[in-house]
Write an enzyme that holds these catalytic residues in place. Structure first.
Site, PDB file in Angstrom:
ATOM      1  N   ASP A 268       0.887  -1.155   0.000  1.00  0.00           N
ATOM      2  CA  ASP A 268       0.000   0.000   0.000  1.00  0.00           C
ATOM      3  C   ASP A 268       0.922   1.200   0.000  1.00  0.00           C
ATOM      4  OD1 ASP A 268      -2.719   0.946  -0.047  1.00  0.00           O
ATOM      5  OD2 ASP A 268      -2.274   1.899   1.854  1.00  0.00           O
TER       6      ASP A 268
ATOM      7  N   GLY B 103       0.669   6.925 -12.086  1.00  0.00           N
ATOM      8  CA  GLY B 103       0.116   7.552 -10.893  1.00  0.00           C
ATOM      9  C   GLY B 103       0.572   8.993 -10.725  1.00  0.00           C
TER      10      GLY B 103
ATOM     11  N   HIS C  18      10.352   4.511  -3.098  1.00  0.00           N
ATOM     12  CA  HIS C  18       9.769   3.953  -1.880  1.00  0.00           C
ATOM     13  C   HIS C  18       9.482   2.475  -2.054  1.00  0.00           C
ATOM     14  CE1 HIS C  18       6.760   5.211  -4.694  1.00  0.00           C
ATOM     15  NE2 HIS C  18       5.742   4.788  -3.989  1.00  0.00           N
TER      16      HIS C  18
END
Length: 202
Positions: free
Chosen positions: A72, A156, A183
């Site tokens: 996530d 995104g 990340h």
């Protein structure tokens, strides 16, 4: 499900390319949840990236067994009180294009300048092992909101995320550059070592 296979709980092909590239050192087949035949109804109602990653991983694991990874991740913009945060994928509605989402964020942050435009991508990866044990890794990529969208290689929010060390947006980075500092890249790298440890104990 064969323990030599790793399932990653996503249907996003861009994400799967990144995942396979980083996890190739494990020498295991990495399948998307669709390729693994899993199609669970997932309600991401956690209050943190870690809770949502675990919810996704467990939902797929119940259908496939074996080892299931889920992530996530999202964009946290400081001048917008951390938005869109854990709602990044659902920000302004799941069917809203990222072109519209990105422009909305830039419009809302228009008065912020310099350090006030600080932002980061956060990624938490949850891995459910064959016995139901859950592992987590979480990493960030620090940067700033760009003044305008740039680049066509990412997905995104990448076109509006400026990476100072490369002086370009995340959507302008090569896959190799991005995997080293992203990340998701760093969280996957950390998870890869945890999985190597798991496979090494067997």
């Amino acid at each position: 499900m064969n323990e030599g296979i790793i399932v990653f709980a996503t249907g996003n092909e861009g994400k799967m390319r990144e995942v396979r590239e980083i996890l190739k050192d494990l020498g295991r087949k990495v399948l998307s949840m669709k390729e693994a035949g899993a199609n669970p109804h997932i309600v991401e109602d956690g209050s943190t990236f870690g809770e949502n990653a675990e919810i996704k991983a467990k939902a797929v694991w119940k259908e496939t067994g074996g080892i299931v990874l889920a992530d996530d991740s999202g964009l946290v913009v400081d001048c917008l009180n951390g938005e869109p945060g854990i709602y990044s994928a659902r920000y302004m509605g799941e069917d809203t294009s990222y072109e519209i989402k990105n422009q909305n964020i830039l419009n809302r942050a228009a008065r912020a300048a310099g350090a006030e435009r600080s932002a980061r991508f956060v990624c938490n990866i949850a891995a459910v092992l064959p016995d139901g044990t859950v592992l987590h890794t979480e990493e960030t990529m620090e940067g700033f909101l760009a003044d305008s969208p740039a680049g066509g290689d990412g997905f995104g929010y990448d076109p509006i995320f400026y990476v100072p060390e490369f002086s370009m947006t995340a959507a302008e980075l090569t896959m190799e550059q991005k995997n080293k500092i992203s990340h998701r890249g760093k969280a996957l790298e950390a998870m890869k070592w945890k999985l190597m440890d798991f496979y090494g104990r067997k």
